[in-house]
Scaffold this motif. Sequence first.
Motif, short mmCIF file in Angstrom:
data_model
loop_
_atom_site.label_atom_id
_atom_site.label_comp_id
_atom_site.label_asym_id
_atom_site.label_seq_id
_atom_site.Cartn_x
_atom_site.Cartn_y
_atom_site.Cartn_z
N VAL A 30 43.11 26.96 42.19
CA VAL A 30 43.64 27.46 43.77
C VAL A 30 43.21 28.84 43.73
N GLY A 31 44.30 29.01 42.48
CA GLY A 31 44.07 30.82 42.01
C GLY A 31 43.43 30.86 41.24
N TYR A 32 42.36 30.85 40.18
CA TYR A 32 41.68 31.35 39.57
C TYR A 32 39.86 31.61 40.04
N GLU A 33 40.04 30.93 41.21
CA GLU A 33 38.36 30.45 42.35
C GLU A 33 39.08 31.50 43.02
N LEU A 34 40.09 31.75 43.80
CA LEU A 34 40.54 33.03 45.02
C LEU A 34 40.40 34.68 44.21
N VAL A 35 41.07 34.83 43.12
CA VAL A 35 40.29 36.12 42.81
C VAL A 35 39.33 36.16 41.67
N VAL A 36 38.92 35.44 41.51
CA VAL A 36 37.18 35.42 41.00
C VAL A 36 36.34 35.53 42.65
N ALA A 37 35.91 35.04 43.73
CA ALA A 37 35.93 34.87 45.27
C ALA A 37 36.06 36.32 45.16
N LEU A 38 37.63 37.15 45.32
CA LEU A 38 37.36 38.11 45.67
C LEU A 38 36.57 39.34 44.97
N ARG A 39 36.70 39.74 43.40
CA ARG A 39 36.41 40.52 42.47
C ARG A 39 34.92 40.39 42.98
N PRO A 41 31.23 41.38 44.89
CA PRO A 41 31.17 42.44 45.96
C PRO A 41 30.76 41.46 47.17
N PRO A 42 31.23 41.89 47.98
CA PRO A 42 31.42 43.08 48.78
C PRO A 42 33.13 43.79 48.16
N GLY A 43 33.48 42.63 47.50
CA GLY A 43 35.09 42.84 47.44
C GLY A 43 35.79 42.47 47.97
N LEU A 44 37.54 41.86 48.08
CA LEU A 44 38.25 41.75 49.00
C LEU A 44 37.81 41.14 50.50
N PHE A 45 36.53 39.96 50.41
CA PHE A 45 35.22 39.88 51.00
C PHE A 45 35.49 37.95 51.48
N LEU A 46 36.30 37.19 51.60
CA LEU A 46 35.66 35.57 50.92
C LEU A 46 34.01 35.64 52.06
N GLY A 47 33.43 35.14 51.44
CA GLY A 47 32.54 34.37 52.55
C GLY A 47 32.49 32.81 53.23
#
Length: 135
Positions: A30-39, A41-47
């Motif tokens: 969960v942590g890995y997926e969250l970090v990858v998704a936040l990194r 583009p556009p950054g700090l935004f989850l689709g």
Amino acid sequence: MEIVHRIERVIALTLIALMALVVASATVEVGYELVVALREPPGLFLGLSELFSIFGLFLLVLIGLELMASVHAYLEDHRIHAELMFLIALTALTRKIVIMDAATLEPMTLFAMALLVIALAAGYYLVARARVHYE
């Protein structure tokens, strides 16, 4: 009969240890997926798809924790707790609903899942109510 209880205890403790490993691994995922998704583009935004994926993994961790709690509760008093089983089933169904693509499902499937949620919630309510009256 004592040997049966010892074997039962060893199996239950083994299950708890294995489930702890699985839950820890899923938590890291969960942590890995969250970090990858936040990194990305556009950054700090989850689709929306990333949110559903992360929520599905999060609920999977909760299911694992609830399963560990049910085995632990069984070890304590040697009975299966129906309330906990209903909660696990509700959480698992919730996870399935979260990760499904409702746009591609048949309406009857959605209706059936809604009925299943209602049935599980009603079952949980009745078991909890019976426990309160029993105690």
